[in-house]
Design a protein around this motif. Structure first.
Motif, mmCIF file in Angstrom:
data_model
loop_
_atom_site.group_PDB
_atom_site.id
_atom_site.type_symbol
_atom_site.label_atom_id
_atom_site.label_comp_id
_atom_site.label_asym_id
_atom_site.label_seq_id
_atom_site.Cartn_x
_atom_site.Cartn_y
_atom_site.Cartn_z
ATOM 1 N N ILE A 103 0.823 -1.112 0.061
ATOM 2 C CA ILE A 103 0.086 -0.069 0.022
ATOM 3 C C ILE A 103 0.916 1.163 -0.028
ATOM 4 O O ILE A 103 0.606 2.118 -0.685
ATOM 5 N N LEU A 104 2.065 1.338 0.552
ATOM 6 C CA LEU A 104 2.831 2.394 0.909
ATOM 7 C C LEU A 104 3.645 2.447 -0.430
ATOM 8 O O LEU A 104 3.763 3.669 -1.188
ATOM 9 N N PRO B 86 2.996 0.746 -4.167
ATOM 10 C CA PRO B 86 2.328 -0.102 -4.857
ATOM 11 C C PRO B 86 2.885 -0.482 -6.367
ATOM 12 O O PRO B 86 3.537 0.490 -6.575
ATOM 13 N N ALA B 87 2.529 -1.448 -6.902
ATOM 14 C CA ALA B 87 2.604 -1.623 -8.332
ATOM 15 C C ALA B 87 2.061 -0.552 -9.167
ATOM 16 O O ALA B 87 1.010 -0.070 -8.707
ATOM 17 N N ASP B 88 2.508 0.143 -9.956
ATOM 18 C CA ASP B 88 1.976 0.951 -10.959
ATOM 19 C C ASP B 88 2.256 0.510 -12.411
ATOM 20 O O ASP B 88 2.909 -0.395 -12.734
ATOM 21 N N GLY C 24 6.678 -2.833 -10.541
ATOM 22 C CA GLY C 24 6.381 -3.303 -9.560
ATOM 23 C C GLY C 24 6.425 -2.752 -8.092
ATOM 24 O O GLY C 24 7.247 -1.769 -8.150
ATOM 25 N N GLY C 25 5.688 -3.105 -7.076
ATOM 26 C CA GLY C 25 5.572 -2.299 -5.935
ATOM 27 C C GLY C 25 6.551 -3.247 -4.906
ATOM 28 O O GLY C 25 7.240 -4.144 -5.201
ATOM 29 N N VAL D 29 -6.818 0.660 3.147
ATOM 30 C CA VAL D 29 -6.047 1.986 2.696
ATOM 31 C C VAL D 29 -6.536 3.085 3.926
ATOM 32 O O VAL D 29 -5.742 3.974 4.191
ATOM 33 N N VAL E 299 -4.312 2.719 6.833
ATOM 34 C CA VAL E 299 -2.971 3.108 6.485
ATOM 35 C C VAL E 299 -3.001 4.821 6.705
ATOM 36 O O VAL E 299 -2.039 5.359 7.214
ATOM 37 N N SER E 300 -4.179 5.412 6.010
ATOM 38 C CA SER E 300 -4.179 6.777 6.026
ATOM 39 C C SER E 300 -4.344 7.313 7.379
ATOM 40 O O SER E 300 -3.843 8.228 7.907
ATOM 41 N N PHE F 23 4.206 4.025 11.729
ATOM 42 C CA PHE F 23 3.823 4.418 10.217
ATOM 43 C C PHE F 23 5.321 4.803 9.894
ATOM 44 O O PHE F 23 5.845 4.570 8.739
ATOM 45 N N LYS G 59 7.363 2.853 6.936
ATOM 46 C CA LYS G 59 7.493 3.602 5.780
ATOM 47 C C LYS G 59 9.058 3.675 5.439
ATOM 48 O O LYS G 59 9.595 3.471 4.300
ATOM 49 N N VAL H 294 11.216 2.261 1.991
ATOM 50 C CA VAL H 294 11.744 2.915 1.204
ATOM 51 C C VAL H 294 13.160 2.537 1.205
ATOM 52 O O VAL H 294 13.762 2.272 0.047
ATOM 53 N N PHE I 30 20.388 5.894 -4.932
ATOM 54 C CA PHE I 30 19.426 5.996 -3.733
ATOM 55 C C PHE I 30 18.888 7.104 -3.999
ATOM 56 O O PHE I 30 19.434 8.011 -3.489
ATOM 57 N N ALA J 6 13.193 10.261 -0.817
ATOM 58 C CA ALA J 6 12.104 9.412 -0.518
ATOM 59 C C ALA J 6 11.767 9.469 1.018
ATOM 60 O O ALA J 6 10.430 9.286 1.394
ATOM 61 N N PHE J 7 12.758 9.596 1.948
ATOM 62 C CA PHE J 7 12.539 9.585 3.318
ATOM 63 C C PHE J 7 11.711 10.519 3.744
ATOM 64 O O PHE J 7 10.689 10.589 4.749
ATOM 65 N N PHE K 96 1.876 8.333 0.539
ATOM 66 C CA PHE K 96 2.023 7.034 0.356
ATOM 67 C C PHE K 96 1.345 6.601 -1.060
ATOM 68 O O PHE K 96 0.372 7.253 -1.414
ATOM 69 N N GLY K 97 1.639 5.474 -1.414
ATOM 70 C CA GLY K 97 0.774 4.691 -2.622
ATOM 71 C C GLY K 97 1.551 5.454 -3.812
ATOM 72 O O GLY K 97 2.541 5.942 -4.170
ATOM 73 N N LYS K 98 0.499 5.511 -5.188
ATOM 74 C CA LYS K 98 1.003 5.960 -6.226
ATOM 75 C C LYS K 98 1.501 7.056 -6.481
ATOM 76 O O LYS K 98 2.297 7.327 -7.280
ATOM 77 N N LYS L 190 4.908 7.483 -4.832
ATOM 78 C CA LYS L 190 5.840 6.842 -5.723
ATOM 79 C C LYS L 190 6.308 7.736 -6.943
ATOM 80 O O LYS L 190 7.521 7.585 -7.509
#
Lengths: 181, 596
Positions: A47-48, A50-52, A56-57, A111, A114-115, A132, A136, A140, B423, B427-428, B433-435, B438
């Protein structure tokens, strides 16, 4: 599903008992996480990150596998216990919000969990917000050092540059009479 | 490249008297071995550490995911943190539960590749005031992982005392050292671009590294203010070194910035491939590793140095070796320690220390202040190959050149860089979060620029090291106790570094996203200098302009400990140029019989 649920509930209440933990580990195909802990971390990190359409995620990059190994090896047991407690908080928050554990929740509900956990990212205060931040950062670190994560960035280095180096060469001195004025 | 020569113990014959024995094999010791063997002298080089199979250690092209811990050292090893340097009692590693305790550099990425290069604090304790002392005990010393910025000093530095009234001038001026800087450049290779700056003289440059888009933008903005951001002047060969079969030219792989340091093709200068192996090939050099020197021995009849005593760091057996001349290149602090440890009836204060200045006038660079910014024009642009360089840019000194700053004397420069690395550190601190998260991380890669300052710490008598009366190292040798603190001038300079860095980024249209104003622990720059300074007055200095002891004419100190002031330039190239000059003098004097 109901049997699954009961097992999770059992683990939740058994958390902190050394006997129960070692029993869980004996059943687990993972180095540190229980199967459910692993599943939660796997879903949560996806979820943090994800694949897009580009790449891949976290799941594809095996972030949970890496974190499992890292925690199993960690010098400080505190780190393991903090993570275990944090994962339990995720499940607890899901129960509170959705009346089901994190894994049994729908993708949308997850989600939302997580929010809620993310809260105020700038100044994490609650235990959920702190976790969180931890998970996260860990995601990362693990994702962007993986092959998938590095390729997602279109990183072009770590290669032999046989002719000219990257970038531009400034044309001549920047200053006519540098330093003399 | 040919494989390296066998340069181990069997080559050292301890029964003979060498023309010269050199203590330490880093930039100074390596250069001394190189120059003296070219002069035909019979030389013994002693190194406290072992000879590392450095290519096997560094694995420069390994991707993080090819390593089980993504390049990190084992979990039961520990790197000291800024906070621990401040709050923990000394010795730092005492009572720590870890298998090994290292200096802060092992907290950087890729620490598994350098864990056998830097020393274990447990074996090498220190006492006294906080000090982040980074040491490397292996053939080549710290040149195995050095930062590669290779700068010249100028008369703004050599005559700084005349300019502002503080401290002492150096006993040499630029014209004395210039030919030796040239020789170092041509022998070892340096990449850079001519700028014609009187306060940062140009070298005999090989092909320069380039600036990426963000850095070019910053350079142009700075030029409007009369300041110069030049491509990183790197002690790295970009065109290759003719006649040196141990080194390759740089292939722009960029591993030097993803790791603590080190170059497994030896494009970046290191002492073994640049100096020691070529010296060995003359047939005039003997080498003994695992040889920790603890005393310079004295001939009671003449008062001259007769050789050194050392302990085998593996077997702990002690040995003596005789030599006509003794050269110390053990590093600024180890050299001071060795001089002070070498007490005798002839030299009760330590050899070469009639002035009482050994250990004093200790100086370095103050660092910590810096700034990070975002170049909005670069967000979301297609990514380019930005790295593969030993560094980004160097912003030359601009304070106290023509104007006089009301708050502090001397100056500082900035090291910085922009562009995408392997690296995405941002990002830190990218929220969400999520798409979207990213995509944001991806879009912002390469759009940041950052720089940090290196400022001159004044050489003051009251900043010193001494021998601790009780604490000993793993080999039973008394250790150093620090009495060293940054002062008012350093604090005011550091404050100005932060302010000026912010101002310059703002002027360049860069959005500031991070400001560092905290001064890092003393020692952080790994540029310690000045504990055996040069001078013409034997009452106020330890060695003369040829790095020859005022007291003992066959004793030379050839490392950074002889620097009179720290200037604000990174010291390695100056260490080697001075050492070359002194070794020419030594060979000449020895030949004339003047050192016996």
């Amino acid at each position: 599903m109901s049997i699954e649920m009961k097992r999770r509930e059992l683990f939740k209440f058994a958390a902190g008992s050394a006997v129960a933990v070692s029993a869980m580990r004996a059943q687990s195909p993972h180095l540190f996480f229980t199967p459910d802990e692993f599943a939660i971390v796997d879903e949560l990190t996806e979820i943090l990150i994800p694949a897009d359409e580009k790449s891949g995620g976290a799941k594809a990059a095996k972030v949970a596998v890496y974190l499992d190994r890292e925690l199993a090896e960690a010098f400080d047991d505190d780190q393991r216990q903090k993570t275990r407690a944090g994962i339990a908080l995720v499940d607890k928050l899901s129960m509170k919000m959705n009346e089901v554990g994190f894994l049994a929740a729908t993708p949308k509900q997850r989600v939302e969990v997580v929010s809620t956990m993310a809260g105020d990212e700038e100044k994490p205060k609650t235990p959920e917000e702190m976790f969180f931040h931890e998970i996260k950062s860990a995601a990362v670190r693990a994702y962007y050092t993986s092959k998938i994560g590095i390729e997602d960035q279109d990183y072009k280095g770590n290669t032999m540059q046989m002719k000219d180096y990257a970038g531009e060469l400034p044309s001549g001195p920047a200053l006519g009479n540098a330093g003399s004025k | 490249m040919r494989s390296e020569p066998e340069v181990e113990q069997p080559t050292a014959d301890l029964s003979k008297t060498y023309d010269a024995v050199i203590v330490g094999s880093g930039a100074a010791g390596g250069m001394a071995a190189y120059v003296l063997t070219k002069h035909g002298l019979n030389v013994l080089l002693l190194e406290a550490g072992r000879k590392q199979p450095i290519e096997k250690e560094l694995k420069s092209m390994e991707w993080p995911y090819q390593h089980p811990r993504r390049g990190e050292m084992p979990p039961d090893d520990h790197a000291l943190t800024h906070n621990e340097y401040t709050v923990r009692p000394r010795p730092y590693a005492k009572g720590m539960p870890y298998n090994h305790v290292y200096s802060y550099v092992q907290g950087w990425g890729g620490s598994d590749y350098s864990k056998n290069i830097v020393v274990d604090e447990k074996d090498n304790p220190t006492t006294g005031t906080p000090y982040a002392w980074v040491r490397a005990r292996l053939l080549g010393g710290k040149t195995a992982i050095w930062g590669r910025l290779a700068l010249r000093l100028s008369d703004y530095d050599f005559k700084a005392a005349s300019r502002d009234g503080f401290g002492e001038n150096w006993p040499i001026e630029y014209k004395d050292i210039e030919p030796y800087y040239d020789r170092v450049d041509l022998t070892l290779g340096i990449a850079g671009m001519k700028e014609n700056l009187p306060y940062l003289p140009d070298s005999k440059f090989q092909r320069s590294y380039r600036l990426n888009k963000g850095e070019m933008m910053f350079r142009e903005a700075m030029a409007k203010q009369g300041r110069v951001a030049t491509p990183y002047r790197a002690g790295v060969t970009t065109d290759g070194i003719k006649g040196n079969k141990y080194r390759s030219k740089c292939l722009g792989r960029g591993a030097c910035n993803r790791r603590v340091g080190g170059c497994d093709i030896h494009a970046a200068f290191d002492s073994p491939t640049g100096l020691i192996y070529p010296a060995f090939d003359t047939g005039n050099l003997s080498i003994r590793t695992n040889a920790t020197v603890y005393e310079v021995t004295v001939d009671k009849n003449t008062g001259l140095a007769s050789g050194v005593s050392f302990i085998d760091s593996v077997t702990k057996q002690t040995y003596q070796v005789k030599a006509k001349t003794v050269l110390l290149g053990a590093s600024t602090l180890e050299t001071a320690r060795l001089l002070m440890l070498s007490k005798s009836t002839t030299y009760p204060n330590g050899i070469g220390n009639s002035s009482g200045h050994v250990g004093h006038n200790f100086c370095e660079h103050v660092m910590g202040p810096g700034v990070t910014g975002l170049i909005k024009d670069l967000v979301g642009k297609p990514h380019t190959l930005d790295d593969g360089r030993p560094g980004g840019f160097y912003l030359a000194r601009f304070r106290n050149l023509t104007e006089k700053n009301p708050n502090f004397i001397r100056g500082y420069g900035f090291e910085g860089e922009s562009g995408q690395g392997m690296f995405p550190g941002h990002a830190f601190s990218t929220s969400g979060f999520g798409k979207d998260f990213k995509k944001s991380v991806r879009d912002h890669a390469g759009a940041f620029i950052s720089m940090g300052g290196f400022g001159e710490v004044l050489a003051r008598y009251e900043n010193y090291v001494e021998i601790d009366p009780e604490q000993k190292d793993r080999w039973g040798i008394p250790v150093l106790r620090f009495n060293y603190k940054f002062g008012d001038n350093e604090r005011k300079m550091a404050k100005d570094m932060t302010e000026s860095a912010k101002q310059m980024f703002e002027d360049a249209g860069i959005q500031i996203v991070g400001v560092d104003d905290e001064v890092l622990t003393e020692g952080w720059s790994i540029h310690e200098m000045g504990t055996s300074r040069m001078g013409s007055d034997p009452k106020k200095s330890v060695v003369n302009q040829h790095q020859q002891s005022h007291d003992v004419k066959n004793l030379f100190v050839v490392d950074g400990s002889t620097h009179v002031s720290a200037a604000n330039q990174n010291p390695t190239w100056t260490i080697m140029a001075l050492c070359w000059r002194s070794c020419d003098y030594l060979a000449d004097q020895l030949g004339k019989g003047n050192l016996a």
